[in-house]
Design an enzyme around this catalytic site. Structure first.
Site, short mmCIF file in Angstrom:
data_model
loop_
_atom_site.label_atom_id
_atom_site.label_comp_id
_atom_site.label_asym_id
_atom_site.label_seq_id
_atom_site.Cartn_x
_atom_site.Cartn_y
_atom_site.Cartn_z
N CYS A 11 0.86 -1.18 0.00
CA CYS A 11 0.00 0.00 0.00
C CYS A 11 0.90 1.23 0.00
O CYS A 11 2.10 1.12 -0.20
CB CYS A 11 -1.01 0.00 1.15
N CYS A 85 -4.35 -0.78 -1.67
CA CYS A 85 -4.68 0.65 -1.63
C CYS A 85 -5.68 0.94 -2.75
O CYS A 85 -6.16 0.04 -3.42
CB CYS A 85 -3.42 1.49 -1.77
N CYS A 93 2.77 0.95 -8.11
CA CYS A 93 3.55 -0.18 -7.63
C CYS A 93 4.44 -0.69 -8.76
O CYS A 93 3.99 -0.87 -9.89
CB CYS A 93 2.62 -1.29 -7.16
#
Length: 143
Positions: A11, A85, A93
């Site tokens: 996250c 998230c 990411c």
């Protein structure tokens, strides 16, 4: 850990959702898997999250936040990378080396909750329980 498949929960700050997911996964599925967690921009562990996890019998107070890029740079291989998230943040990411299945599970961010501490705790408990249920369901799929 040798021979275990690895799971990474990611996250934004590695302060709440990914920490809860890692803890629940390791609590519920210790046999063939091991989980870690990391943040895109690591912050500090959320003390209210620590509190609600302790209420559920899981102590994460000793955990440190980790940077997802440290895992990428180390060349660690993961069977699954799961962003927890919001969708926009999940897109930040990085791509991991190797054959990795990437999943996205969106959970509310405890750091943006408003209200009194007790009101926040009520909402964080809901998030905690939702994450635990999702992990438990996924473990059934894995097995």
């Amino acid at each position: 850990m040798t021979g275990k498949k690895r799971v990474l929960f990611v996250c934004i700050h590695n302060s709440a959702r990914s920490q809860m997911a890692e803890a629940w996964f390791n609590e519920l599925c210790a046999d063939n898997y091991i989980a870690n967690s990391a943040g895109i921009e690591p912050g500090s562990l959320n003390p209210l999250v620590v509190k609600v996890m302790q209420e559920a019998g899981v102590d994460i107070s000793h955990k440190q936040t980790n940077a997802v890029m440290d895992y990428v740079k180390s060349g660690d291989l993961f069977s699954y990378v799961i962003t927890v998230c919001d969708e926009t943040s999940a897109e930040r990411c990085p791509i991991f080396p190797g054959v990795t299945t990437r999943l996205h599970w969106s959970f509310p961010d405890p750091s943006v909750l408003e209200g009194t501490e007790e009101q926040k705790l009520v909402e964080i408990r809901k998030i905690r329980d939702t994450i635990k249920a999702k992990i438990a369901d996924w473990i059934k799929e894995l097995n």
